[in-house]
Enzyme design. Structure first.
Site, PDB file in Angstrom:
ATOM      1  N   PRO A  15     -50.118   8.654  47.519  1.00  0.00           N
ATOM      2  CA  PRO A  15     -51.127   9.085  46.546  1.00  0.00           C
ATOM      3  C   PRO A  15     -50.707   8.876  45.108  1.00  0.00           C
ATOM      4  O   PRO A  15     -50.297   9.803  44.419  1.00  0.00           O
ATOM      5  CB  PRO A  15     -51.323  10.567  46.880  1.00  0.00           C
ATOM      6  N   GLU A  16     -50.787   7.640  44.657  1.00  0.00           N
ATOM      7  CA  GLU A  16     -50.614   7.327  43.243  1.00  0.00           C
ATOM      8  C   GLU A  16     -52.006   7.135  42.649  1.00  0.00           C
ATOM      9  O   GLU A  16     -53.006   7.504  43.280  1.00  0.00           O
ATOM     10  CB  GLU A  16     -49.717   6.103  43.090  1.00  0.00           C
ATOM     11  N   LYS A  67     -53.261  10.545  38.179  1.00  0.00           N
ATOM     12  CA  LYS A  67     -52.878  11.132  39.460  1.00  0.00           C
ATOM     13  C   LYS A  67     -53.563  12.466  39.715  1.00  0.00           C
ATOM     14  O   LYS A  67     -53.039  13.310  40.437  1.00  0.00           O
ATOM     15  CB  LYS A  67     -51.358  11.321  39.513  1.00  0.00           C
ATOM     16  N   ASN A 189     -44.158   5.259  42.669  1.00  0.00           N
ATOM     17  CA  ASN A 189     -43.045   4.503  43.238  1.00  0.00           C
ATOM     18  C   ASN A 189     -43.374   3.055  43.559  1.00  0.00           C
ATOM     19  O   ASN A 189     -42.687   2.131  43.141  1.00  0.00           O
ATOM     20  CB  ASN A 189     -42.542   5.209  44.503  1.00  0.00           C
TER      21      ASN A 189
END
Length: 451
Positions: A15-16, A67, A189
């Site tokens: 979940p970015e 986000k 990430n």
């Protein structure tokens, strides 16, 4: 917020920023024709706040920014009781997502549930979070301190970064600075790995060094508008990729919100990845435990003397308070030591457990930091922590703790430690960090005879 790759969880639902936008699209499409009613239900295990909302008929819409995702509950005309709309702001943590399911088949870990109103089959819009790192807040305000969204507010995002390059956040490596949501709201990430890989930027380059070059970049005034656009598309800079790469992920769709189910829903995303978790790439964990994937050799790891400082102090600590040899008890010494010596099926300890580690005896220059230690080979040293040992140690290097309330007529030493070296007993007071060493306990009465 990052990637969870543990068993039992979707390994590619990260979940970015793009995942939050996919979730908002899903909620808007799935709930467009639905009418919800009743109370909002929260799971009892969730530590998030209760949602005090009740209405006979309301609609649900969503908007993502970076986000975060804002869910708005809007009562329909004539709904009872009359009330104002309520907004919730969600942060998905590591495994958060939305699912629309039949109300009698709720998925595990559905921590917040919105039910449809009759008539028609009863459905539930659920916020599902396996690891429970996700959060929601009442009020609808975006979290303070987050910068402009890299997807929806590109011009503001770019200006915010270039205007604040003096901030200490840009003293860090570029791979760490890209996760700072004050400037890169929506980057996580896998996005940072893909962006740096495409530009061939070393991930450990100082962030300010990388970004200051963008302040000087100006398109030639002789180029037409179409030529300027083409040049940007062919040679994008880092901030432009922070906008375009997340857009590519949103256009892929899927990731739990596509028509497919299971692993097939992640196939397009897995094929899109070039660097993150890809074969042949290098990886390292940063100081926060997050993994950075990159191309090329890993940087040399510098030694950190602090990591060994406590062990170093323990190894070099000696007993400074001595007593005379205990008289009238020499006959009991051998029997006493035999009882204390533990049995071990492995046999005697190996020589390597009795030697000091080289990293503790040599300094940065490779020489002995304490030359006098080499000149005094018989200097007594305490046994290290038992977790670092294998098998029993020689009696001459073991520390024994004598604990008991002395019986009448015995030597009243109370709590103290003794070390036997070359036939002499050396006294160590209790207050001298005895918990760092190996102890064998025995009542005083089993060693001393009454006077």
């Amino acid at each position: 917020m990052g990637t969870y790759e543990g068993p039992g969880c979707p390994s590619h639902r990260m979940p970015e920023g793009p995942e939050l936008h996919l979730a908002s699209h899903f909620v808007n499409e799935a709930c467009r024709e639905l009418v919800f009613g009743g109370c909002v239900e929260k799971s009892p295990v969730s530590r998030n706040p209760e949602v005090p909302f009740e209405s006979s008929a309301y609609s649900i819409s969503a908007l993502a920014r970076g986000k975060e995702l804002r869910l708005t509950l809007s009562p329909l005309p004539g709904a009872q009781p009359p009330r104002e709309p309520l907004a919730l702001v969600f942060r998905f943590g590591m495994t958060g997502s939305f699912q629309l399911v039949p109300s009698d088949a709720l998925p595990p870990h559905a921590h917040l549930r919105f039910y449809t109103a009759p008539p028609g089959p009863r459905l539930a819009l659920c916020f599902v979070d396996i690891r429970r790192f996700g959060r929601w807040d009442l009020g609808g305000e975006w979290q303070t301190g987050r910068g402009p969204c890299v997807l929806l507010e590109y011009e503001q995002f770019r200006e915010n970064v270039l205007r604040n390059l003096a901030d200490k956040a840009f003293d860090r490596p570029i791979c760490e600075a890209l996760l700072d949501q004050r400037f890169f709201n929506g980057i996580g990430n896998y996005l940072r790995a893909e962006i740096l890989y495409r530009l061939r930027i070393p991930p450990f380059e100082k962030a300010r060094t990388v970004l200051e070059a963008l302040q000087q970049r100006r398109p030639s005034p002789e180029l037409t508008l179409s030529q300027k656009i083409r040049a940007k598309l062919q040679n994008p800079d880092l901030l432009e990729l922070c906008h375009s790469v997340p857009k590519e992920v949103v256009q892929l769709g899927g990731k739990g919100y596509g028509p497919e189910s299971g692993e097939e829903d992640f196939a397009a995303f897995r094929a899109w990845l070039r660097c993150y978790s890809a074969p042949g790439m290098s990886s390292l964990r940063d100081r926060h435990g997050r993994t950075i994937w990159f191309q090329g050799e890993s940087p040399a790891r510098r030694s950190h003397p602090r990591e060994h400082s406590r062990v170093l102090r323990t190894e070099r600590r000696t007993l400074h308070l001595q007593t005379r040899p205990l008289q009238r008890h020499e006959g009991h010494r051998e029997a006493f030591l035999n009882r204390l010596q533990p049995s071990c099926p492995r046999g005697p300890a190996s020589t390597r457990t009795q030697k000091r580690p080289q990293s503790l005896t040599q300094g940065r220059g490779g020489g002995d930091r304490h030359p006098q230690a080499a000149a005094e080979p018989e200097r007594p040293r305490l046994t290290p922590h038992p977790w670092s040992l294998r098998g029993p140690q020689p009696p001459s290097k073991r520390l024994f703790l004598l604990v008991s309330t002395p019986p009448p007529g015995t030597l009243g030493l109370g709590l103290c430690g003794f070390l036997e070296v070359a036939g002499n007993w050396m006294l160590q007071p209790y207050g001298h960090s005895l918990h760092n060493y190996v102890f064998n306990c025995t009542p005083l009465s089993s060693f001393f005879k009454p006077m």
